[in-house]
Design a protein around this motif. Sequence first.
Motif, PDB file in Angstrom:
ATOM      1  N   THR A  89      37.665  29.734  53.497  1.00 52.16           N
ATOM      2  CA  THR A  89      38.295  29.151  52.403  1.00 52.16           C
ATOM      3  C   THR A  89      39.663  28.860  52.459  1.00 52.16           C
ATOM      4  OG1 THR A  89      38.332  30.904  50.633  1.00 52.16           O
ATOM      5  CG2 THR A  89      39.217  31.751  52.360  1.00 52.16           C
ATOM      6  N   CYS A 108      42.402  32.919  47.296  1.00 52.12           N
ATOM      7  CA  CYS A 108      41.631  32.428  48.256  1.00 52.12           C
ATOM      8  C   CYS A 108      40.915  31.839  46.978  1.00 52.12           C
ATOM      9  CB  CYS A 108      40.883  33.183  49.345  1.00 52.12           C
ATOM     10  SG  CYS A 108      42.469  33.925  51.203  1.00 52.12           S
ATOM     11  N   ASP A 110      37.604  31.828  47.221  1.00 52.83           N
ATOM     12  CA  ASP A 110      36.330  32.476  46.836  1.00 52.83           C
ATOM     13  C   ASP A 110      36.665  33.262  46.203  1.00 52.83           C
ATOM     14  OD1 ASP A 110      38.263  33.591  48.446  1.00 52.83           O
ATOM     15  OD2 ASP A 110      36.505  34.094  50.627  1.00 52.83           O
ATOM     16  N   GLY A 111      38.004  34.004  45.808  1.00 53.32           N
ATOM     17  CA  GLY A 111      38.228  35.006  44.727  1.00 53.32           C
ATOM     18  C   GLY A 111      38.426  35.786  44.920  1.00 53.32           C
ATOM     19  N   VAL A 112      39.186  36.105  46.974  1.00 49.12           N
ATOM     20  CA  VAL A 112      39.457  37.385  47.274  1.00 49.12           C
ATOM     21  C   VAL A 112      40.913  36.871  47.378  1.00 49.12           C
ATOM     22  CG1 VAL A 112      39.209  38.283  49.116  1.00 49.12           C
ATOM     23  CG2 VAL A 112      37.561  37.545  48.333  1.00 49.12           C
ATOM     24  N   SER A 133      39.518  43.694  52.043  1.00 51.02           N
ATOM     25  CA  SER A 133      39.863  42.168  50.729  1.00 51.02           C
ATOM     26  C   SER A 133      39.767  42.781  49.307  1.00 51.02           C
ATOM     27  CB  SER A 133      38.836  41.030  51.692  1.00 51.02           C
ATOM     28  OG  SER A 133      39.248  41.089  52.891  1.00 51.02           O
ATOM     29  N   LYS A 135      38.644  41.712  46.227  1.00 50.58           N
ATOM     30  CA  LYS A 135      37.213  40.958  44.921  1.00 50.58           C
ATOM     31  C   LYS A 135      37.640  40.816  43.965  1.00 50.58           C
ATOM     32  CE  LYS A 135      33.747  37.817  44.433  1.00 50.58           C
ATOM     33  NZ  LYS A 135      34.491  36.108  45.191  1.00 50.58           N
ATOM     34  N   SER A 137      37.825  37.927  41.427  1.00 52.91           N
ATOM     35  CA  SER A 137      37.711  37.189  40.964  1.00 52.91           C
ATOM     36  C   SER A 137      36.496  36.390  41.156  1.00 52.91           C
ATOM     37  CB  SER A 137      38.313  36.331  40.528  1.00 52.91           C
ATOM     38  OG  SER A 137      37.592  35.722  39.234  1.00 52.91           O
ATOM     39  N   ASP A 138      35.232  36.179  40.563  1.00 51.82           N
ATOM     40  CA  ASP A 138      34.457  35.003  40.514  1.00 51.82           C
ATOM     41  C   ASP A 138      34.712  33.645  41.247  1.00 51.82           C
ATOM     42  OD1 ASP A 138      32.684  37.435  41.258  1.00 51.82           O
ATOM     43  OD2 ASP A 138      31.622  37.025  39.341  1.00 51.82           O
ATOM     44  N   THR A 156      46.096  39.807  39.994  1.00 54.22           N
ATOM     45  CA  THR A 156      45.890  38.243  40.718  1.00 54.22           C
ATOM     46  C   THR A 156      45.761  37.314  39.509  1.00 54.22           C
ATOM     47  OG1 THR A 156      43.843  39.279  39.888  1.00 54.22           O
ATOM     48  CG2 THR A 156      44.829  40.076  42.336  1.00 54.22           C
ATOM     49  N   ASP A 158      43.525  33.708  38.295  1.00 53.03           N
ATOM     50  CA  ASP A 158      42.236  32.998  38.425  1.00 53.03           C
ATOM     51  C   ASP A 158      41.968  32.008  37.695  1.00 53.03           C
ATOM     52  OD1 ASP A 158      40.841  33.884  36.322  1.00 53.03           O
ATOM     53  OD2 ASP A 158      39.522  35.425  37.302  1.00 53.03           O
TER      54      ASP A 158
END
Length: 404
Positions: A89, A108, A110-112, A133, A135, A137-138, A156, A158
């Motif tokens: 990522t 990142c 990958d949403g993490v 980690s 998560k 967001s998608d 966060t 996104d």
Amino acid sequence: MAEQTKPIPKGTALVRASKYRHVFGTAGQNQDQIKGIKVGAVQTESNVLKANSQFIAAPWGISGCVGVVPMDFKGALAPEHPLIIHDETTVNDLTFNPFHNHMLVTACNDGVAAVWQIPEGGLTENLTAPVSSIKASDKRLLSVDFHPLADNILITFDAGKQIKFFDVNSGDEKLALPDVHKQLVTNLSWNQDGSQVASSCKDKTLRLFDPRANQCIAETPDLQGAKGGRVAWLHKKNALFTCGFGKGSERQFAMYDPRNLSQRLVLETIDNTSSSLMPFVDQDTGILFLAGKGDGNIRYYEIVDEAPHIHFINEFKSSQPQAGMAALPKLSCDIRKNEIMRLLKLTPQGVVVPVRFEVPRQSDLFQEDLFPDTWDCKPSMSSDDWFAGANNAPATVSLNFEQN
């Protein structure tokens, strides 16, 4: 010769009574610099360089990697300097926990949101496993930040324009801002007790939120340029400062009263340069510093209650442009030298240069008028307290070296 602020020639500056009229900036010498940072790419709105009193961190030239360097390191880094390495990522942004110097969080693709623990003394080998980690967001995670007063609240941003709040300890999502932003948010800035937050957005609108009430309580058109801007809450004056671009791509700044956002107090054009501006505020003195990515200069202004509210003081000039910048806490300044602000400038060549701003005084005594009690860099409430509705102003400590 050291790079420093050049005096304004006589007859070119408006003379006004201010104890900050003669503030000057000086760049650190070769022995004060950190060299060998292999600067990588992050999302456009990032300041790139992040710092606290113990470490600096920056995205590395290798995708998915971040470099962390102890603040007391000086000289050239080894070619194989240990890195934080993400698997498969890319890193879009990063930030330190303001209350735990060894905690770094990366945003990142990958949403993490990856939470990293920096060992005492810094990295001695590559770090590949985060302590947790989240998560978030998608979609791509573009940026991360922390609540400035409540302990361990991560925020966060996104690519779907969602802004969420997490408890770092549990990893649980606690709340989100209302889904009102029409384009990407560029940054957030909080009021003095951490109860309200302002957002700057690429939809050219300045908004004010009560996050715990899930409410956008006010909004107003802001600077109308196509590029994104920034917002900074000026605590000493309880005003909102924004900087960005006008319709004609000229760089501008504005100021608003948060109690009445429709009342714009200031609108001023700076120049026609295309680089984005990074604002840094000394909340103790009300001095505002503006640095443009790609610029070599740093302008600074005094904020006052009376119109026209924002007064240009001077500018620090350098032949080396800044690719990123970070501000250190006031507790990191040399009070004996009347240093009111220290910025860390990252050059495109990967050199971190400290720039110190001082007020010249002949006396060696503590200057009480320059240094009111300052934030103690500790949380004023727990995450549970804040989510439950607490509003606690920051605690302060004296900077008086004659008493401490």
